[in-house]
Motif scaffolding. Sequence first.
Motif, PDB file in Angstrom:
ATOM      1  N   ILE A   1       0.854  -1.190   0.000  1.00 53.14           N
ATOM      2  CA  ILE A   1       0.000   0.000   0.000  1.00 53.14           C
ATOM      3  C   ILE A   1       0.892   1.244   0.000  1.00 53.14           C
ATOM      4  O   ILE A   1       1.800   1.334   0.826  1.00 53.14           O
ATOM      5  N   PRO A   2       0.661   2.188  -0.907  1.00 51.95           N
ATOM      6  CA  PRO A   2       1.546   3.352  -0.958  1.00 51.95           C
ATOM      7  C   PRO A   2       1.348   4.283   0.235  1.00 51.95           C
ATOM      8  O   PRO A   2       0.265   4.343   0.817  1.00 51.95           O
ATOM      9  N   GLY A   3       2.429   4.976   0.609  1.00 49.47           N
ATOM     10  CA  GLY A   3       2.331   6.004   1.636  1.00 49.47           C
ATOM     11  C   GLY A   3       2.337   5.500   3.060  1.00 49.47           C
ATOM     12  O   GLY A   3       1.989   6.245   3.971  1.00 49.47           O
ATOM     13  N   ILE A   4       2.695   4.262   3.282  1.00 49.58           N
ATOM     14  CA  ILE A   4       2.757   3.747   4.653  1.00 49.58           C
ATOM     15  C   ILE A   4       4.179   3.952   5.180  1.00 49.58           C
ATOM     16  O   ILE A   4       5.144   3.553   4.532  1.00 49.58           O
ATOM     17  N   THR A   5       4.299   4.598   6.334  1.00 54.07           N
ATOM     18  CA  THR A   5       5.636   4.817   6.896  1.00 54.07           C
ATOM     19  C   THR A   5       5.861   3.868   8.063  1.00 54.07           C
ATOM     20  O   THR A   5       4.929   3.260   8.573  1.00 54.07           O
ATOM     21  N   SER A   6       7.132   3.753   8.459  1.00 52.34           N
ATOM     22  CA  SER A   6       7.451   2.838   9.543  1.00 52.34           C
ATOM     23  C   SER A   6       8.234   3.566  10.622  1.00 52.34           C
ATOM     24  O   SER A   6       8.971   4.509  10.347  1.00 52.34           O
ATOM     25  N   ASP A   7       8.087   3.115  11.882  1.00 51.75           N
ATOM     26  CA  ASP A   7       8.879   3.681  12.974  1.00 51.75           C
ATOM     27  C   ASP A   7      10.328   3.231  12.862  1.00 51.75           C
ATOM     28  O   ASP A   7      11.236   3.910  13.305  1.00 51.75           O
ATOM     29  N   ASP A   8      10.512   2.046  12.284  1.00 51.25           N
ATOM     30  CA  ASP A   8      11.855   1.525  12.091  1.00 51.25           C
ATOM     31  C   ASP A   8      12.545   2.374  11.019  1.00 51.25           C
ATOM     32  O   ASP A   8      12.081   2.440   9.878  1.00 51.25           O
ATOM     33  N   GLU A   9      13.639   3.041  11.386  1.00 50.58           N
ATOM     34  CA  GLU A   9      14.254   4.026  10.500  1.00 50.58           C
ATOM     35  C   GLU A   9      14.678   3.422   9.163  1.00 50.58           C
ATOM     36  O   GLU A   9      14.339   3.924   8.092  1.00 50.58           O
TER      37      GLU A   9
END
Lengths: 439, 316
Positions: A365-373
């Motif tokens: 899914i586009p635009g999903i960010t992660s806390d893991d750098e």
Amino acid sequence: MRKMTRYLILFLFAMLVTIVLAACSDSGDETATDAKDGNSEKEVTSSEEKVEEKVKLTIGSWRTEDGPKYEKVIALFNETNPNIQVEFSPTKNTEYNTILNTALQAGEGPDIFHLRPYAAGLKLADAGFVEPISDIDGLDQYSENYLAASKGADGEQYGVPLNISSTQFFYNKKIFADQGLEVPATWDEFIEVNEKLLDAGITPIAMGTKEGWLLSLTHGIVGSGVLDGNVFADKLVTGETDFSDPAFVESIEAMNDLKKYFPANSEGLGMDDIRTIFAMEQAAMFPLGSWEIPVVSELNPDLDFGFFPMPSKNGNQSVTTWVDGSFAINAKSKNIEAAKTFLEFLTTKEFGELFVDEFKMISAIPGITSDDELLGELSKTVESSSTPYYWVVNFVSGDPTTKTVLETELQGMYLGEVTPAEVAQKVQGNAEISFEPFK
Amino acid sequence: MMTTVQTASKKKGRKIGKSWTIHLFPIPALIIYGLFVLYPILAALSYSFYSFNGFSRESFVGFDNFVTLFTTEPYGSMFINAFKHNVLYFGLQMVAMNGLAFILAFIIYKKVKGAEFFKIAFFLPRLLSVIVVGFLWKLILNPNFGTLNILLGRLGLEELQRAWLGDPNTALVSIILVNCWFGLGFGVLIFLAGFQSIPGELIEAARLDGAKGMTMLRKIYLPLMVPSIMIMTVLTFIQSFEAFELVYAMQGSMGEPYYSTDTLAVFFYRLAFGSSTSGSSDALGVGSALAAVLFFFILICTMIFLKFTNKKEVEM
């Protein structure tokens, strides 16, 4: 002794009889399953009447290790859909294909199942075992490349892409800083980095040639550098060019030239060895997939590592990506509507965020960010600049598959048995038989 | 079984009805045997006459799969390549494993100090699972962290250090020698039992006639050991041509590197079930044809062996 021969003849005769019998009885079975199909259709209509009550869905998958994570996914789904009960029942990775195929042929199997990407999964769709889902909401957000992993020959969509795998070079930030090295921005800089590391007495690339799949994977990365990212890949998949292209031979030669940057005895090193070498800081770079990030971190939690997209001679940079799996609906499922509701849920941002957090993988899914750098950065690069991993996307048919031929011949090349030109020639020979645009 | 029952019924005359029911007793065992042993073998044989699309059986194609197996590339050359490796597997095991086992059994038979201990020690590897053995030796033979290369380095034999399992010149031999290490104890047991069953009077008589040393071995021990030697030969032959587990555990289903450790059974696995790296395979029919060829090859060779042994025994 004569007695023995007589027994043997008797035995062979018995075999012959059974073969004939087996052949006859099997045709009988087919009509039996047809009759069964008729029954199940009746059941479908009767269960649709009760759809307002609790519906139970089962999910088949090869990810046995993800059970607890899917429980969280199901809990999130039930917040909005309390009437649909979902059960995750995975099968061992190596046996999944066999068990799923057998179940589907018998008209059984889970309602929703994890579909292998590209040719392997599409074989099931083309055989009519998978329900087309082009009409569900949320599909339009995915890139065409990712949808292609589960798009049938008839143009219908058969699966919702779940996660993206990407391959690239990881590098040890501490070694790079100590040696005063910058992340390479062109192919020539990449070679320069390798030379400097070699001069400093550090193994530049943690890589072994004992396991074939590592070789096609590395070609996926290195090849995008030599062949300038998408430029070659786009022409290749349409049949505009093929593996006899001198540029392709050059990419194989580049692979061969990298051998001097590998650790000693690289012909005997496998996956576990090279991961250990990189995690224990005995080598500066590591060409592998996004799925290795948690594994390497677990092996050495203190390791400070990043990634760089492969730079080409013209300075284009890209990571190599493909869809690792999709979710599809069993055409014989009794609860197709409920299953579609679940698949629609898999296209939502809420699911995407949970997925990235829990599974530590890149969401389709586009635009999903992660806390893991590291994973977050990689996700962004995957969206902005990626090259399709054509060995997995386009060249996994034939027996042996074109990908397998590449792997074996590259192995032969590293052992000095074949030349880069011969590798290209054998790969081309195989692809001409199995790859549609080359025929 | 039949003859004993018949003679029994003749003696007792009228109890024919009762004796007939005796034949019913093996039926449960036969059903289990038929269902789980005979049926799968026969089904696999029948598969070799069909074409396959994935796992679904298509049409009857006669001997096409067999023709494909021997004449179509890459199957044909893969078959010959794998077959050669099986022959080497057999030859090397006969010399290194059975030869050594024979000598060790003879030494133990001669009651050296600690014979009992050695008997157990040699047999111990056999108790491990083959997968464990493969994993263990993969660690020992690892080129950069493995015990063997480190040991060679300490001894100043750096020029002998190599990637044992990665170099096509040493990979297959390494695996076969690991198999020898694994199977040695079994050979020792069989040969020891053979030695111990030689009547003491015979040996004593030979001694009195003045036989000793090599004459004793050639004229007395060796001929009397023929049954044990033949058993081991047949067992080693079957095991060599079915060799799969160790290759799979140590080198994977591709017979890596570059098919240098491929055997017929590994080739079969790759054909029928696909390799671990390339996903699905369409060659279930060709795979079954290979299984059939392998089955009949082993069957016929074993029968020739047995016929040869019987003759030998009669000659003596």
